[in-house]
Scaffold this active site. Sequence first.
Site, PDB file in Angstrom:
ATOM      1  N   HIS A 225       0.866  -1.181   0.000  1.00 40.26           N
ATOM      2  CA  HIS A 225       0.000   0.000   0.000  1.00 40.26           C
ATOM      3  C   HIS A 225       0.899   1.226   0.000  1.00 40.26           C
ATOM      4  O   HIS A 225       1.255   1.781   1.048  1.00 40.26           O
ATOM      5  CB  HIS A 225      -0.921   0.011   1.214  1.00 40.26           C
ATOM      6  CG  HIS A 225      -2.046   0.988   1.092  1.00 40.26           C
ATOM      7  ND1 HIS A 225      -3.348   0.613   0.852  1.00 40.26           N
ATOM      8  CD2 HIS A 225      -2.067   2.348   1.139  1.00 40.26           C
ATOM      9  CE1 HIS A 225      -4.118   1.686   0.774  1.00 40.26           C
ATOM     10  NE2 HIS A 225      -3.351   2.753   0.950  1.00 40.26           N
TER      11      HIS A 225
ATOM     12  N   HIS B 259       1.574   4.849  -2.376  1.00 43.29           N
ATOM     13  CA  HIS B 259       1.199   5.754  -3.459  1.00 43.29           C
ATOM     14  C   HIS B 259       2.449   6.429  -4.008  1.00 43.29           C
ATOM     15  O   HIS B 259       3.188   7.081  -3.259  1.00 43.29           O
ATOM     16  CB  HIS B 259       0.222   6.812  -2.953  1.00 43.29           C
ATOM     17  CG  HIS B 259      -1.111   6.250  -2.554  1.00 43.29           C
ATOM     18  ND1 HIS B 259      -2.154   6.120  -3.444  1.00 43.29           N
ATOM     19  CD2 HIS B 259      -1.548   5.762  -1.368  1.00 43.29           C
ATOM     20  CE1 HIS B 259      -3.197   5.588  -2.815  1.00 43.29           C
ATOM     21  NE2 HIS B 259      -2.856   5.356  -1.556  1.00 43.29           N
TER      22      HIS B 259
ATOM     23  N   ARG C 220       4.357  17.197 -14.161  1.00 42.47           N
ATOM     24  CA  ARG C 220       3.858  17.748 -15.414  1.00 42.47           C
ATOM     25  C   ARG C 220       4.155  16.898 -16.648  1.00 42.47           C
ATOM     26  O   ARG C 220       3.456  17.019 -17.647  1.00 42.47           O
ATOM     27  CB  ARG C 220       4.459  19.143 -15.629  1.00 42.47           C
ATOM     28  CG  ARG C 220       4.109  20.152 -14.538  1.00 42.47           C
ATOM     29  CD  ARG C 220       2.632  20.505 -14.555  1.00 42.47           C
ATOM     30  NE  ARG C 220       2.289  21.462 -13.516  1.00 42.47           N
ATOM     31  CZ  ARG C 220       2.406  22.776 -13.636  1.00 42.47           C
ATOM     32  NH1 ARG C 220       2.899  23.308 -14.743  1.00 42.47           N
ATOM     33  NH2 ARG C 220       2.059  23.577 -12.640  1.00 42.47           N
TER      34      ARG C 220
ATOM     35  N   ASP D 272      -4.951   3.613 -10.035  1.00 40.22           N
ATOM     36  CA  ASP D 272      -5.910   4.030  -9.018  1.00 40.22           C
ATOM     37  C   ASP D 272      -6.902   5.040  -9.569  1.00 40.22           C
ATOM     38  O   ASP D 272      -6.513   6.049 -10.168  1.00 40.22           O
ATOM     39  CB  ASP D 272      -5.149   4.640  -7.834  1.00 40.22           C
ATOM     40  CG  ASP D 272      -5.912   4.543  -6.528  1.00 40.22           C
ATOM     41  OD1 ASP D 272      -6.639   3.553  -6.351  1.00 40.22           O
ATOM     42  OD2 ASP D 272      -5.762   5.436  -5.685  1.00 40.22           O
TER      43      ASP D 272
ATOM     44  N   GLY E  46      -9.822   7.947  -2.522  1.00 36.87           N
ATOM     45  CA  GLY E  46     -10.653   9.129  -2.352  1.00 36.87           C
ATOM     46  C   GLY E  46     -11.604   8.993  -1.179  1.00 36.87           C
ATOM     47  O   GLY E  46     -11.456   8.124  -0.322  1.00 36.87           O
TER      48      GLY E  46
ATOM     49  N   HIS F  31      -9.416   0.863  -1.384  1.00 35.55           N
ATOM     50  CA  HIS F  31      -9.387   1.531  -0.090  1.00 35.55           C
ATOM     51  C   HIS F  31     -10.789   1.387   0.501  1.00 35.55           C
ATOM     52  O   HIS F  31     -11.780   1.702  -0.163  1.00 35.55           O
ATOM     53  CB  HIS F  31      -9.071   3.013  -0.257  1.00 35.55           C
ATOM     54  CG  HIS F  31      -7.661   3.316  -0.642  1.00 35.55           C
ATOM     55  ND1 HIS F  31      -7.056   2.792  -1.754  1.00 35.55           N
ATOM     56  CD2 HIS F  31      -6.731   4.120  -0.053  1.00 35.55           C
ATOM     57  CE1 HIS F  31      -5.809   3.245  -1.839  1.00 35.55           C
ATOM     58  NE2 HIS F  31      -5.595   4.060  -0.827  1.00 35.55           N
TER      59      HIS F  31
ATOM     60  N   GLU G 220     -11.461   3.315   5.704  1.00 38.19           N
ATOM     61  CA  GLU G 220     -10.477   4.308   6.148  1.00 38.19           C
ATOM     62  C   GLU G 220     -11.195   5.506   6.746  1.00 38.19           C
ATOM     63  O   GLU G 220     -10.920   5.905   7.881  1.00 38.19           O
ATOM     64  CB  GLU G 220      -9.587   4.756   4.988  1.00 38.19           C
ATOM     65  CG  GLU G 220      -8.521   5.767   5.400  1.00 38.19           C
ATOM     66  CD  GLU G 220      -7.676   6.258   4.227  1.00 38.19           C
ATOM     67  OE1 GLU G 220      -6.619   6.861   4.493  1.00 38.19           O
ATOM     68  OE2 GLU G 220      -8.072   6.063   3.063  1.00 38.19           O
TER      69      GLU G 220
ATOM     70  N   ASP H 209       1.882   3.851   3.047  1.00 39.24           N
ATOM     71  CA  ASP H 209       0.873   4.678   2.391  1.00 39.24           C
ATOM     72  C   ASP H 209       1.524   5.826   1.606  1.00 39.24           C
ATOM     73  O   ASP H 209       1.614   5.772   0.383  1.00 39.24           O
ATOM     74  CB  ASP H 209      -0.126   5.209   3.411  1.00 39.24           C
ATOM     75  CG  ASP H 209      -1.450   5.629   2.793  1.00 39.24           C
ATOM     76  OD1 ASP H 209      -1.620   5.445   1.576  1.00 39.24           O
ATOM     77  OD2 ASP H 209      -2.320   6.118   3.539  1.00 39.24           O
TER      78      ASP H 209
END
Length: 356
Positions: A26, A28, A93, A160, A192, A219, A222, A299
């Site tokens: 887990h 990101h 970007r 995701d 989200g 997720h 949470e 996380d």
Amino acid sequence: MNATSINPGVQVPSHFIRALPKAELHLHLEGTVAPATLAELSLRNHSPLPWEANRYGASVSEILDEAAVRRLYEYEDFHGFLMAFKAVTERLRNPIDYEMIAYKMMEQLRAQNVLHAEVYVSVGVIHWRGQDFAPIFEGLERGRIAGERDFGVSLLWIFDAVRNFGVEPAQRVAEEAVKFRDRNVAAIGIGGDERKGPAEMFKDVYAYALGHGLHLTAHAGENAGPESIWGALNMGAERIGHGLTAGQDPELMEVLAERQVPIEMCVTSNYRTQCLAPGSEHPLGRYFHQGLMTTINTDDPAMFGVTLNQEYQLAQDLFDLTDDHLREMARNSFEASFLPAENKVQFLHMVDQVAL
């Protein structure tokens, strides 16, 4: 140690923890961007953080300084965390940016003796920003390939989606995952605000992904109740991210234990975002001792100021876990991965070889 005495990021990991091979399930990508890297990205892309300048009374030039950028990661609740995460994604970007952060992430993972990672990429946010994803993915893959070569870290991508954006954008994320399925893309996930996008809304999206050979994560539990976890299970999620509220439902706990559904737990994250109130007890220890298949994860380590080794040490200190218990957690991390069985066996053998 109890929850009220947690000071994230100051734990000194034991020799055993440092030597223990681990998988991170887990994680990101965007949450691995360290303040120094974010400052570099802001300068490179001429994108200072003016809203932060206004908030702190600093000038735009000051906000490009690493120390000033660290203020971005000082938030008080889950909403504040989401806003900080959004600000990071706004500074990514082009493919070169993504290549850089992927490579730096793999360097950080190797320093924690993480031999395998399954990493969330916020494809839904990339689409929302109107960016062309295909070149970005090429950058990600260049970073992954270089990181595997230089650091020996195995990595799979999880694409995701964002609940808040709705079903059609989530379907588009799933279609991107199918498109790149043969290039280290293992699964789709959804994050989200759970309260704004119940899992049931995305059942057809998950069925599509499963029908095209992808794994499924979500997720859940949470920042919403156990009904969110039930919803994730009902739409086929194989792993549950966070799962904090499962303990409120004894029947759900029985199902999770019986099915050995992996729970991706992130202790420091849950306190920093205040999904768990200060002073409350984190459920990881209870879940582990009740037979749930728990794993330890970071996380968003750069945003929370922690490493995976520190998270293992924190779990040991908080829940009186033995080194053998931590070994079991490390074994869980590989067993719960989306790796082929033969790869899992190799990693599990390495875990078992670490002396106490």
